[in-house]
Design a protein around this motif. Structure first.
Motif, PDB file in Angstrom:
ATOM      1  N   GLU A  33     -14.553  11.532 -13.413  1.00  0.00           N
ATOM      2  CA  GLU A  33     -13.588  10.486 -13.755  1.00  0.00           C
ATOM      3  C   GLU A  33     -12.626  10.229 -12.594  1.00  0.00           C
ATOM      4  O   GLU A  33     -12.307   9.087 -12.273  1.00  0.00           O
ATOM      5  CB  GLU A  33     -12.788  10.886 -15.000  1.00  0.00           C
ATOM      6  N   GLY A  34     -12.170  11.291 -11.935  1.00  0.00           N
ATOM      7  CA  GLY A  34     -11.250  11.142 -10.810  1.00  0.00           C
ATOM      8  C   GLY A  34     -11.897  10.428  -9.635  1.00  0.00           C
ATOM      9  O   GLY A  34     -11.264   9.598  -8.976  1.00  0.00           O
ATOM     10  N   VAL A  35     -13.148  10.760  -9.362  1.00  0.00           N
ATOM     11  CA  VAL A  35     -13.866  10.105  -8.269  1.00  0.00           C
ATOM     12  C   VAL A  35     -14.027   8.617  -8.567  1.00  0.00           C
ATOM     13  O   VAL A  35     -13.804   7.769  -7.696  1.00  0.00           O
ATOM     14  CB  VAL A  35     -15.235  10.783  -8.025  1.00  0.00           C
ATOM     15  N   LEU A  36     -14.370   8.289  -9.803  1.00  0.00           N
ATOM     16  CA  LEU A  36     -14.509   6.871 -10.182  1.00  0.00           C
ATOM     17  C   LEU A  36     -13.175   6.138 -10.102  1.00  0.00           C
ATOM     18  O   LEU A  36     -13.113   5.005  -9.621  1.00  0.00           O
ATOM     19  CB  LEU A  36     -15.088   6.753 -11.591  1.00  0.00           C
ATOM     20  N   THR A  37     -12.114   6.791 -10.542  1.00  0.00           N
ATOM     21  CA  THR A  37     -10.785   6.181 -10.475  1.00  0.00           C
ATOM     22  C   THR A  37     -10.411   5.882  -9.031  1.00  0.00           C
ATOM     23  O   THR A  37      -9.970   4.783  -8.701  1.00  0.00           O
ATOM     24  CB  THR A  37      -9.727   7.104 -11.113  1.00  0.00           C
ATOM     25  N   PHE A  38     -10.596   6.881  -8.155  1.00  0.00           N
ATOM     26  CA  PHE A  38     -10.232   6.670  -6.761  1.00  0.00           C
ATOM     27  C   PHE A  38     -11.089   5.579  -6.129  1.00  0.00           C
ATOM     28  O   PHE A  38     -10.584   4.760  -5.356  1.00  0.00           O
ATOM     29  CB  PHE A  38     -10.348   7.954  -5.932  1.00  0.00           C
ATOM     30  N   THR A  39     -12.356   5.548  -6.438  1.00  0.00           N
ATOM     31  CA  THR A  39     -13.254   4.536  -5.892  1.00  0.00           C
ATOM     32  C   THR A  39     -12.747   3.131  -6.220  1.00  0.00           C
ATOM     33  O   THR A  39     -12.766   2.240  -5.367  1.00  0.00           O
ATOM     34  CB  THR A  39     -14.688   4.741  -6.416  1.00  0.00           C
TER      35      THR A  39
END
Length: 154
Positions: A33-39
């Motif tokens: 979820e964090g990786v998707l948010t940052f992306t």
């Protein structure tokens, strides 16, 4: 090396630097979820949108090569601060940080530092300002820096 405000045509390159740095030093410590948010935050279109808001985005450039970026939101919060991994520990971050200070409009500069960047912010004089938090999968340490203004001393 030149520090200047971002231009629309720079956004794609800056997005790539942010993603490259993020993948090198932060992504593996976060949930999906964090990786998707940052992306989403680092997308070219997101930079273009934030350029139209009350954000100051400065880039470091040398011979047409982008080295890093720093983004100040609402005159008091560092929202993005990334240096291309190939140019880290070469003064790029320090130059960007020094340049953004003239745009700070409050006595306290804040950042939600990724856990891997805490030591860097401590070198710049930031101190802890609360407990580690999490938002949309991004884990961060709130930090702040008291900004001394020369005009207050005169």
């Amino acid at each position: 090396m030149q520090i200047r405000e971002i231009r629309e045509k720079d956004a794609e390159y800056i997005s790539m630097i942010c993603m490259r740095s993020f993948e090198t030093s932060i992504a593996s410590s976060l949930p999906c979820e964090g990786v998707l948010t940052f992306t989403k935050i680092a997308k070219t279109s997101a930079f273009l949108e934030r350029m139209q808001q009350d954000n100051i985005i400065l880039v470091a450039v040398d011979n047409h090569q982008f080295l890093g970026v720093i983004e100040l939101k609402a005159g008091h919060h560092i929202a993005m601060f990334f240096v291309d991994p190939d140019f880290q520990n070469k003064g790029v971050g320090r130059a960007l940080f020094s340049a953004i200070l003239s745009h700070v409009r409050t006595d306290i500069l804040t950042v939600s530092a990724s856990l891997s960047s805490i030591d860097i912010y401590k070198k710049y004089g930031f101190e802890y300002a609360g407990e580690v938090g999490e938002s949309a999968g991004l884990v961060y340490q709130p930090m702040e820096l008291e900004v001394f203004r020369s005009e207050l001393l005169t």
